[in-house]
Design a protein around this motif. Sequence first.
Motif, PDB file in Angstrom:
ATOM      1  N   GLU A 100      -2.065  -6.055   6.181  1.00 22.88           N
ATOM      2  CA  GLU A 100      -0.728  -6.199   5.611  1.00 22.88           C
ATOM      3  C   GLU A 100      -0.736  -7.224   4.481  1.00 22.88           C
ATOM      4  OE1 GLU A 100       2.006  -4.458   6.275  1.00 22.88           O
ATOM      5  OE2 GLU A 100       0.771  -3.209   7.581  1.00 22.88           O
ATOM      6  N   PRO A 101       0.177  -7.064   3.493  1.00 22.60           N
ATOM      7  CA  PRO A 101       0.181  -7.999   2.347  1.00 22.60           C
ATOM      8  C   PRO A 101       0.294  -9.465   2.746  1.00 22.60           C
ATOM      9  CG  PRO A 101       1.599  -6.109   1.911  1.00 22.60           C
ATOM     10  CD  PRO A 101       1.160  -5.985   3.333  1.00 22.60           C
ATOM     11  N   ILE A 141      -3.767  -3.390  -5.589  1.00 21.19           N
ATOM     12  CA  ILE A 141      -2.641  -3.180  -4.687  1.00 21.19           C
ATOM     13  C   ILE A 141      -2.808  -1.841  -3.984  1.00 21.19           C
ATOM     14  CG2 ILE A 141      -0.933  -4.596  -5.919  1.00 21.19           C
ATOM     15  CD1 ILE A 141      -0.031  -2.042  -7.324  1.00 21.19           C
ATOM     16  N   LYS A 142      -2.046  -1.689  -2.901  1.00 22.55           N
ATOM     17  CA  LYS A 142      -2.055  -0.421  -2.168  1.00 22.55           C
ATOM     18  C   LYS A 142      -0.841   0.388  -2.603  1.00 22.55           C
ATOM     19  CE  LYS A 142      -1.835   1.516   2.496  1.00 22.55           C
ATOM     20  NZ  LYS A 142      -1.551   1.213   3.915  1.00 22.55           N
ATOM     21  N   LEU A 143      -1.086   1.614  -3.058  1.00 23.57           N
ATOM     22  CA  LEU A 143      -0.023   2.508  -3.494  1.00 23.57           C
ATOM     23  C   LEU A 143       0.236   3.523  -2.388  1.00 23.57           C
ATOM     24  CD1 LEU A 143       1.844   3.460  -5.848  1.00 23.57           C
ATOM     25  CD2 LEU A 143      -0.029   4.968  -6.548  1.00 23.57           C
ATOM     26  N   ASP A 144       1.466   3.504  -1.837  1.00 26.39           N
ATOM     27  CA  ASP A 144       1.833   4.410  -0.749  1.00 26.39           C
ATOM     28  C   ASP A 144       2.699   5.542  -1.270  1.00 26.39           C
ATOM     29  OD1 ASP A 144       0.576   2.951   1.330  1.00 26.39           O
ATOM     30  OD2 ASP A 144       2.237   1.524   1.347  1.00 26.39           O
ATOM     31  N   ILE A 145       2.630   6.679  -0.578  1.00 31.36           N
ATOM     32  CA  ILE A 145       3.487   7.830  -0.873  1.00 31.36           C
ATOM     33  C   ILE A 145       4.389   8.072   0.339  1.00 31.36           C
ATOM     34  CG2 ILE A 145       3.574  10.292  -1.402  1.00 31.36           C
ATOM     35  CD1 ILE A 145       2.513   8.687  -3.714  1.00 31.36           C
ATOM     36  N   GLN A 146       5.702   8.095   0.095  1.00 34.26           N
ATOM     37  CA  GLN A 146       6.672   8.375   1.158  1.00 34.26           C
ATOM     38  C   GLN A 146       7.370   9.701   0.856  1.00 34.26           C
ATOM     39  OE1 GLN A 146       9.395   5.148   1.732  1.00 34.26           O
ATOM     40  NE2 GLN A 146       7.820   3.747   2.509  1.00 34.26           N
ATOM     41  N   ILE A 147       7.433  10.564   1.872  1.00 31.16           N
ATOM     42  CA  ILE A 147       8.128  11.840   1.761  1.00 31.16           C
ATOM     43  C   ILE A 147       9.247  11.844   2.792  1.00 31.16           C
ATOM     44  CG2 ILE A 147       7.914  14.350   1.948  1.00 31.16           C
ATOM     45  CD1 ILE A 147       5.019  14.086   1.088  1.00 31.16           C
ATOM     46  N   ASN A 148      10.487  11.931   2.298  1.00 32.20           N
ATOM     47  CA  ASN A 148      11.675  11.857   3.162  1.00 32.20           C
ATOM     48  C   ASN A 148      11.693  10.569   3.979  1.00 32.20           C
ATOM     49  OD1 ASN A 148      14.119  12.921   4.079  1.00 32.20           O
ATOM     50  ND2 ASN A 148      13.157  13.833   5.898  1.00 32.20           N
ATOM     51  N   GLY A 149      11.222   9.484   3.374  1.00 29.92           N
ATOM     52  CA  GLY A 149      11.233   8.187   4.044  1.00 29.92           C
ATOM     53  C   GLY A 149      10.063   7.945   4.964  1.00 29.92           C
ATOM     54  N   ASP A 150       9.210   8.937   5.203  1.00 26.52           N
ATOM     55  CA  ASP A 150       8.048   8.779   6.084  1.00 26.52           C
ATOM     56  C   ASP A 150       6.795   8.539   5.250  1.00 26.52           C
ATOM     57  OD1 ASP A 150       9.598   9.230   8.314  1.00 26.52           O
ATOM     58  OD2 ASP A 150       9.283  11.411   8.260  1.00 26.52           O
ATOM     59  N   ILE A 194       5.030   0.413  -3.778  1.00 27.81           N
ATOM     60  CA  ILE A 194       4.148  -0.734  -3.577  1.00 27.81           C
ATOM     61  C   ILE A 194       4.875  -1.631  -2.596  1.00 27.81           C
ATOM     62  CG2 ILE A 194       2.997  -2.697  -4.637  1.00 27.81           C
ATOM     63  CD1 ILE A 194       3.030  -1.139  -7.274  1.00 27.81           C
ATOM     64  N   GLY A 195       4.432  -1.619  -1.354  1.00 28.51           N
ATOM     65  CA  GLY A 195       5.186  -2.316  -0.317  1.00 28.51           C
ATOM     66  C   GLY A 195       6.520  -1.616  -0.119  1.00 28.51           C
ATOM     67  N   SER A 196       7.634  -2.355  -0.310  1.00 30.94           N
ATOM     68  CA  SER A 196       8.974  -1.770  -0.185  1.00 30.94           C
ATOM     69  C   SER A 196       9.572  -1.399  -1.537  1.00 30.94           C
ATOM     70  CB  SER A 196       9.905  -2.760   0.527  1.00 30.94           C
ATOM     71  OG  SER A 196       9.973  -3.983  -0.199  1.00 30.94           O
ATOM     72  N   LYS A 197       8.847  -1.671  -2.619  1.00 29.81           N
ATOM     73  CA  LYS A 197       9.362  -1.415  -3.970  1.00 29.81           C
ATOM     74  C   LYS A 197       8.948  -0.016  -4.425  1.00 29.81           C
ATOM     75  CE  LYS A 197       9.084  -3.126  -8.722  1.00 29.81           C
ATOM     76  NZ  LYS A 197       8.407  -4.075  -9.633  1.00 29.81           N
ATOM     77  N   VAL A 198       9.950   0.794  -4.801  1.00 28.96           N
ATOM     78  CA  VAL A 198       9.687   2.145  -5.289  1.00 28.96           C
ATOM     79  C   VAL A 198       9.434   2.074  -6.796  1.00 28.96           C
ATOM     80  CG1 VAL A 198      10.629   4.456  -5.568  1.00 28.96           C
ATOM     81  CG2 VAL A 198      11.148   3.152  -3.490  1.00 28.96           C
ATOM     82  N   ILE A 199       8.274   2.591  -7.247  1.00 33.22           N
ATOM     83  CA  ILE A 199       7.938   2.534  -8.677  1.00 33.22           C
ATOM     84  C   ILE A 199       8.049   3.904  -9.346  1.00 33.22           C
ATOM     85  CG2 ILE A 199       6.429   0.525  -8.375  1.00 33.22           C
ATOM     86  CD1 ILE A 199       4.059   2.513  -8.664  1.00 33.22           C
TER      87      ILE A 199
END
Length: 701
Positions: free
Chosen positions: A493-494, A583-592, A634-639
Amino acid sequence: MLRNMAVGAEVYRLKLILAPDTRSSSTAPVPRRPLNLNRAEYLFNQRNGLSVREIGLLHQKRRRGFGGVRCQVTGIQPKRPASDAEIELAVRAGKDRLLKVPSSNIRNFCIIAHIDHGKSTLADKLLQITGTVESREMKEQFLDNMDLERERGITIKLQAARMRYMHRNEPYCLNLIDTPGHVDFSYEVSRSLAACEGALLVVDASQGVEAQTLANVYLALENNLEIIPVLNKIDLPGAEPDRVSREIEEIVGLDCSEAIHCSAKEGIGITEILNAIVQKIPPPQDTAEIPLRALIFDSYYDAYRGVIVYFRLIDGTLRKGDRITFMASGKDYYADEVGVLSPDQLQVEELYAGEVGYLSASIRSVADARVGDTITHYSRKAEQSLPGYKEVTPMVFCGLFPVDADQFHELRDALDKLQLNDAALKFEPETSSAMGFGFRCGFLGLLHMEIVQERLEREYNLSLITTAPSVVYRVNCVNGDTVECSNPSLLPEPGNRRSIEEPFVKIEMLTPKEYIGALMELAQDRRGEFTEMKFITESRASIIYRLPLAEMVGDFFDQLKSKSKGYASMEYSFIGYEESDLIKLDIQINGDLVEPLSTIVHKDKAYPIGRALTQKLKELIPRQMFKVPIQACIGSKVIASEALSAIRKDVLAKCYGGDITRKKKLLRKQAEGKKRMKAIGKVDVPQEAFMAVLKLEKEVL
């Protein structure tokens, strides 16, 4: 008389004149097989002495009862390819290759070269000239026995072949180990070199010294091998052997005053190469009397015979039926079958120090006989095992998952067997929420990754999904621990991370001077740090950069070839880890969170990668009954964000009239249903979407 005529290095054409046979008392003429004088011409020079062909002709003369043979010099002739008669006579000598020779007459050598410099063609010609492979069985890339090697025109696996050669009326045993030329298979080359005393350095006379030429030469020098430079493809119109000789002397430091000029395709200079192997490469040490020690340099799994081991005998003698022990695993077996590779497997009763051979002992467990292990006798064990090989470090990682979950156990068995044949492959189990159970595999490079995937699919009938390639990052935690992470899902975790380090490589690009600017621009775009540039010759330069390995696992090699029109070459080596702004770049689909699509990227490239991924997913994911947001975070920030619109049923179709409140009531009811559906709904991302996005990641990264 023939030897006395060989004055100087001039080459002569000799004509055989047959004297009548006076020994027969019969008046009737004895029917004799006619001898074609044109086919009976041969070459010789002072250094080589009597050739195989001369010896064969003298044996013919004694066998057929010719009265005598005398030679006449008919003039100086230029160097020419080996004739059919020379090949035919060499074939006869080659068929005796199972006969034993003393250790002093054994030569173990390999061929090293940059990719596509004619290494496999030269190996083919050596097998043909020495009679190891008959003409009717001969085909191009004879030692490349995988369909994959023939399709791509590259050597992937090292191959061994035993040849017999007559030099100055003495039989010699030549053990050839053919090696790959691509940088991703350098581990195969290092294992070949450990089993040899000499190497043929093949350089294309039209292209000159390339990046992998240097890398392979340095590997050979580390193993203290005798190196024989060979300039191949001298028959090409663009060949410049003098310039290439100067390049080798200036860059590599080898003396090329006696470099052999040859054309493997036309058969020019092959005899000179064979003679140089005999004269210059030292024989192995005669240590047949001390306890057995044999180094395993390759192995593979046979469905009927178990593990087949290829080895080089360093000390002692190994006989069929001996009880042997593998020193690293501690397992013991009986040697059911012992033989040599010529290049097919031929059984023999015993092998002694200096020879290269194979062993079958009904070994069913692939872990019992690993590459680099030492074989010794069970009753008379050696005191110390051989050093083996340096442990290989994987550079690129990816996940391999079966399309059909029922094939997981088959995939595990296939990886075990393939690792036996490809010691550079590493793997461990991995679980993905999207693709189920699979393996995280480590490779030496992108080509190595592609080859392993294709071999698994072809040889073991598996259907696989490959995730995007990644490298191993080193994470320094707040509590002082250091975690190595090859999978973004394993990243701490960050709040627990102090810094992230990524692997760097030193990359050397050899290129014609007109492409220097384009290649420097390519390296700068990939976060490269310029180190050095030097001109090897007036028209060729060497550019050295420090580059993050993660920037190379994409399409760097393809771009290098594209920007240089195919003329540039590269070679890289790992230099260590350095701290970077990752940094870790995450992908969320419908919040998941969709873990398989997470990536570790540099901060400066996060936005373009996130934008490209969300746009691609919007095209690939099927529409749902509710609105689906696709976000790169990136974390909780949507880019970056895209939205997949809902499939909307026309609930007003039955309202052909009446009060507006009726329509509003139906629309409000539909909106509430979609809101409820979105809260409990789950979006299934199809595997086709994962595979397409992974291809996109490879391009963007």
